[in-house]
Write a protein that holds these residues in place. Sequence first.
Motif, mmCIF file in Angstrom:
data_model
loop_
_atom_site.group_PDB
_atom_site.id
_atom_site.type_symbol
_atom_site.label_atom_id
_atom_site.label_comp_id
_atom_site.label_asym_id
_atom_site.label_seq_id
_atom_site.Cartn_x
_atom_site.Cartn_y
_atom_site.Cartn_z
ATOM 1 N N SER A 36 -5.731 -2.454 -5.554
ATOM 2 C CA SER A 36 -4.323 -2.125 -5.380
ATOM 3 C C SER A 36 -3.874 -2.585 -3.990
ATOM 4 C CB SER A 36 -4.119 -0.616 -5.521
ATOM 5 O OG SER A 36 -4.635 0.052 -4.387
ATOM 6 N N ARG A 68 -3.272 -3.102 2.599
ATOM 7 C CA ARG A 68 -2.353 -2.703 3.673
ATOM 8 C C ARG A 68 -3.111 -1.977 4.785
ATOM 9 N NH1 ARG A 68 0.753 -0.281 0.536
ATOM 10 N NH2 ARG A 68 2.130 -2.031 0.045
ATOM 11 N N GLU A 69 -4.029 -1.092 4.411
ATOM 12 C CA GLU A 69 -4.803 -0.346 5.403
ATOM 13 C C GLU A 69 -5.726 -1.276 6.188
ATOM 14 O OE1 GLU A 69 -6.741 2.654 3.102
ATOM 15 O OE2 GLU A 69 -4.945 3.892 2.907
ATOM 16 N N ARG A 99 -11.449 6.118 -1.431
ATOM 17 C CA ARG A 99 -10.408 5.250 -0.872
ATOM 18 C C ARG A 99 -10.878 4.605 0.423
ATOM 19 N NH1 ARG A 99 -4.321 7.380 0.660
ATOM 20 N NH2 ARG A 99 -3.813 5.752 2.160
ATOM 21 N N THR A 130 -2.710 -0.854 -1.604
ATOM 22 C CA THR A 130 -2.928 0.138 -0.546
ATOM 23 C C THR A 130 -4.121 -0.192 0.360
ATOM 24 O OG1 THR A 130 -1.885 1.887 -1.834
ATOM 25 C CG2 THR A 130 -3.359 2.576 -0.056
#
Length: 229
Positions: free
Chosen positions: A51, A56-57, A13, A53
């Motif tokens: 995705s 956003r990070e 990730r 996520t």
Amino acid sequence: MATKSKATGGVSRQVLADHVYEALLVALMDGRLEAGTPVSIDGMARELDVSPTPVREALARLEATGMVRRMALRGYRVAPLFSPEELADLMDARLVIEPANAFMACKHADQELTGQLQQAIEDLKAAPRGPSFAEFRAYWEADERFHRLIAESAENQFLLSAYNALGGQVQRFRFFGGLGVTDADYAIAEHTEILKAFEAGDAELARQKMIDHIEGVKQRSQHDSEVRS
């Protein structure tokens, strides 16, 4: 802008978030994501085939540098280039933090640190300085590395946090998009003077040479701001 797909194939990730951050950083620095425009998390996720996520990070990381701004109930927007007044405030903040970093780092500098600072200067000398981020990125990274080495070597977690929060290096380099690096010779000479103070073990001189450098950067940044406006 392309990066890893949603099926990460074992990619962590953090690695995926780093890839997205890099893609967004390049687009911001080159002006492909224009100042004031909204950045859709879902739209960017589709474009990068990831995705939401990691997008956003990555945007949260960029918000910390001031490159994007989060608007209540409206998501993220690309931040405008700093005004001359904001640039002056940024450099004044750096004048508080970075001379203190230089003073403390110099007090316990060793041959390894001075060697790393010297290498950063050599990398500055060798780096391209053209108008696109791809051309001046190596210069920016060497410049950032020089200042970060000193900030980390001060061994003060609160000063390091303050340095990180400024995002000073990336904000200044936004002005080089379309222009190329305009002050390389000055910056290299100033970095060299800081290095000499470190090699001499003179912490007070290192502090003063950092002041001289940031003052010079402040004047040149304001000039670049006026050229761009």
